[in-house]
Scaffold this motif. Sequence first.
Motif, PDB file in Angstrom:
ATOM      1  N   CYS A  21       0.825  -1.221   0.000  1.00 59.03           N
ATOM      2  CA  CYS A  21       0.000   0.000   0.000  1.00 59.03           C
ATOM      3  C   CYS A  21       0.856   1.268   0.000  1.00 59.03           C
ATOM      4  O   CYS A  21       0.328   2.381   0.112  1.00 59.03           O
ATOM      5  CB  CYS A  21      -0.955  -0.017   1.179  1.00 59.03           C
ATOM      6  N   ILE A  75      -0.585   3.134  -6.885  1.00 65.46           N
ATOM      7  CA  ILE A  75      -1.698   2.278  -7.306  1.00 65.46           C
ATOM      8  C   ILE A  75      -2.419   2.930  -8.488  1.00 65.46           C
ATOM      9  O   ILE A  75      -2.986   4.011  -8.346  1.00 65.46           O
ATOM     10  CB  ILE A  75      -2.713   2.086  -6.151  1.00 65.46           C
ATOM     11  N   CYS A  79      -0.782   4.666   1.482  1.00 64.72           N
ATOM     12  CA  CYS A  79      -2.076   5.051   0.905  1.00 64.72           C
ATOM     13  C   CYS A  79      -2.923   5.723   1.994  1.00 64.72           C
ATOM     14  O   CYS A  79      -2.936   5.276   3.140  1.00 64.72           O
ATOM     15  CB  CYS A  79      -2.767   3.785   0.406  1.00 64.72           C
ATOM     16  N   PHE A  97      -5.827   5.448   2.672  1.00 71.22           N
ATOM     17  CA  PHE A  97      -6.854   4.555   3.241  1.00 71.22           C
ATOM     18  C   PHE A  97      -6.251   3.458   4.122  1.00 71.22           C
ATOM     19  O   PHE A  97      -6.987   2.635   4.654  1.00 71.22           O
ATOM     20  CB  PHE A  97      -7.667   3.906   2.113  1.00 71.22           C
ATOM     21  N   LEU A  98      -4.924   3.443   4.246  1.00 73.10           N
ATOM     22  CA  LEU A  98      -4.285   2.407   5.067  1.00 73.10           C
ATOM     23  C   LEU A  98      -4.365   2.818   6.540  1.00 73.10           C
ATOM     24  O   LEU A  98      -3.866   3.881   6.916  1.00 73.10           O
ATOM     25  CB  LEU A  98      -2.821   2.229   4.633  1.00 73.10           C
ATOM     26  N   CYS A 117      -6.501  -2.175   5.031  1.00 69.81           N
ATOM     27  CA  CYS A 117      -7.226  -1.294   4.115  1.00 69.81           C
ATOM     28  C   CYS A 117      -8.574  -0.913   4.737  1.00 69.81           C
ATOM     29  O   CYS A 117      -9.402  -1.778   5.013  1.00 69.81           O
ATOM     30  CB  CYS A 117      -7.458  -2.024   2.790  1.00 69.81           C
ATOM     31  N   ILE A 142     -10.915   0.632   3.283  1.00 69.47           N
ATOM     32  CA  ILE A 142     -12.009   0.598   2.289  1.00 69.47           C
ATOM     33  C   ILE A 142     -12.001  -0.750   1.555  1.00 69.47           C
ATOM     34  O   ILE A 142     -12.276  -0.812   0.354  1.00 69.47           O
ATOM     35  CB  ILE A 142     -11.905   1.765   1.282  1.00 69.47           C
ATOM     36  N   ARG A 156     -11.967  -1.367  -2.519  1.00 68.19           N
ATOM     37  CA  ARG A 156     -10.602  -1.100  -2.989  1.00 68.19           C
ATOM     38  C   ARG A 156     -10.519  -1.295  -4.504  1.00 68.19           C
ATOM     39  O   ARG A 156     -11.281  -2.087  -5.077  1.00 68.19           O
ATOM     40  CB  ARG A 156      -9.587  -1.967  -2.244  1.00 68.19           C
ATOM     41  N   PRO A 157      -9.577  -0.584  -5.131  1.00 71.65           N
ATOM     42  CA  PRO A 157      -9.475  -0.634  -6.599  1.00 71.65           C
ATOM     43  C   PRO A 157      -9.095  -2.004  -7.161  1.00 71.65           C
ATOM     44  O   PRO A 157      -8.619  -2.886  -6.431  1.00 71.65           O
ATOM     45  CB  PRO A 157      -8.361   0.375  -6.902  1.00 71.65           C
ATOM     46  N   CYS A 179      -5.509  -3.162  -6.423  1.00 75.40           N
ATOM     47  CA  CYS A 179      -5.270  -3.687  -5.070  1.00 75.40           C
ATOM     48  C   CYS A 179      -5.774  -5.126  -4.972  1.00 75.40           C
ATOM     49  O   CYS A 179      -5.154  -5.976  -4.342  1.00 75.40           O
ATOM     50  CB  CYS A 179      -5.981  -2.831  -4.037  1.00 75.40           C
ATOM     51  N   LEU A 186      -3.550   6.511  -7.421  1.00 75.49           N
ATOM     52  CA  LEU A 186      -4.600   6.667  -6.399  1.00 75.49           C
ATOM     53  C   LEU A 186      -4.454   7.968  -5.615  1.00 75.49           C
ATOM     54  O   LEU A 186      -5.441   8.681  -5.380  1.00 75.49           O
ATOM     55  CB  LEU A 186      -4.571   5.456  -5.459  1.00 75.49           C
TER      56      LEU A 186
HETATM   57  S1  SF4 Z   1      -6.938   1.160  -1.288  1.00 74.68           S
HETATM   58 FE1  SF4 Z   1      -6.600  -0.214   0.418  1.00 74.68          FE
HETATM   59  S2  SF4 Z   1      -5.517  -1.991  -0.476  1.00 74.68           S
HETATM   60 FE2  SF4 Z   1      -5.386  -0.304  -1.954  1.00 74.68          FE
HETATM   61  S3  SF4 Z   1      -3.437   0.710  -1.519  1.00 74.68           S
HETATM   62 FE3  SF4 Z   1      -5.031   1.781  -0.340  1.00 74.68          FE
HETATM   63  S4  SF4 Z   1      -5.039   0.807   1.690  1.00 74.68           S
HETATM   64 FE4  SF4 Z   1      -3.942  -0.554   0.277  1.00 74.68          FE
END
Ligand code: SF4
Length: 276
Positions: A93, A97, A166, A168-169, A174, A176, A180-181, A184, A236
């Motif tokens: 992460c 991304i 990221c 969102f980490l 994660c 989300i 997640r995309p 990921c 991302l």
């Molecule tokens: S969206 Fe989630 S899985 Fe993807 S890079 Fe971010 S934290 Fe990691």
Amino acid sequence: MDQGVKVDSHQNQMGDRRPTVPNKRNVAGFEVKLATPLGPIRGRVTIDTGPMRLAHLVSTAYELTNILVERAAKREEKAGRRISCGPKCGVCCCQMIPLSPPEAFYLVDLLDSLDTSHRQVLLERFEAVVNKLKKGNMVEELLAPDCSDDLGLAIAKEYFRMQMPCPFLEEESCSIHPNRPVACREYNVTSPPELCADAGMYSSGIAKVPMPLPLSAPLARLTAHLTGTKARLIPLTLVPVWVAEHDDWRRMEWPGVTLFQRLMEEIGRRSGAETR
Ligand code: SF4
């Protein structure tokens, strides 16, 4: 978040159960047949016939990706290899991304659906990464529509070296996960986790599980076709910046059936998808 495309839970052979579309909505059902290198996927998809945005295609792409990832993992197991990715490992992460434009729009929809304070925290994390990238003069290059693959790879390696998690980490997980995309979902390795920590996906010893049909590509091609531009992916952490510049694309609508069929055509260019 509203969803324009739903898989009918009663006839779904595409993985996770999802709610059915209420009867009173105008919907059309499609049988989907997707020939993939990992075997055929068949399912019934119910689509709003009314106006749909590109972001509304994303949940279907995620669902198909889940099926493909599961099959790829089984194929690895049969070959005697086990996926070594596990909970609380957020090493990947810190990588750059890549998201297709519809996924970028979906992510901004997700951010917009959060309560103000949560959204603010996340946007501040995005901004912190963008500021670091600006210091390295990387933002303009990454957002350029004609960033070459070589330059993109060089920047991606530098990006990983900078170790910017990221937004969102959270606690190495994660936050989300269901949303997640594609990238990921598809990133799984069978090599020892320590190798990822050394150099991310750029380490020569990394054994990434091959994914034959990355669905961010048809989503990107569809956007390019509809907007008369070149197909592209967006990092991302630059999604809020990029979407702010392309908010008109985010809000554009097409008849749902047309949009879905166009996506299946784009997927079919590689896989042999059929709908009826
Ligand atoms: S969206 Fe989630 S899985 Fe993807 S890079 Fe971010 S934290 Fe990691």
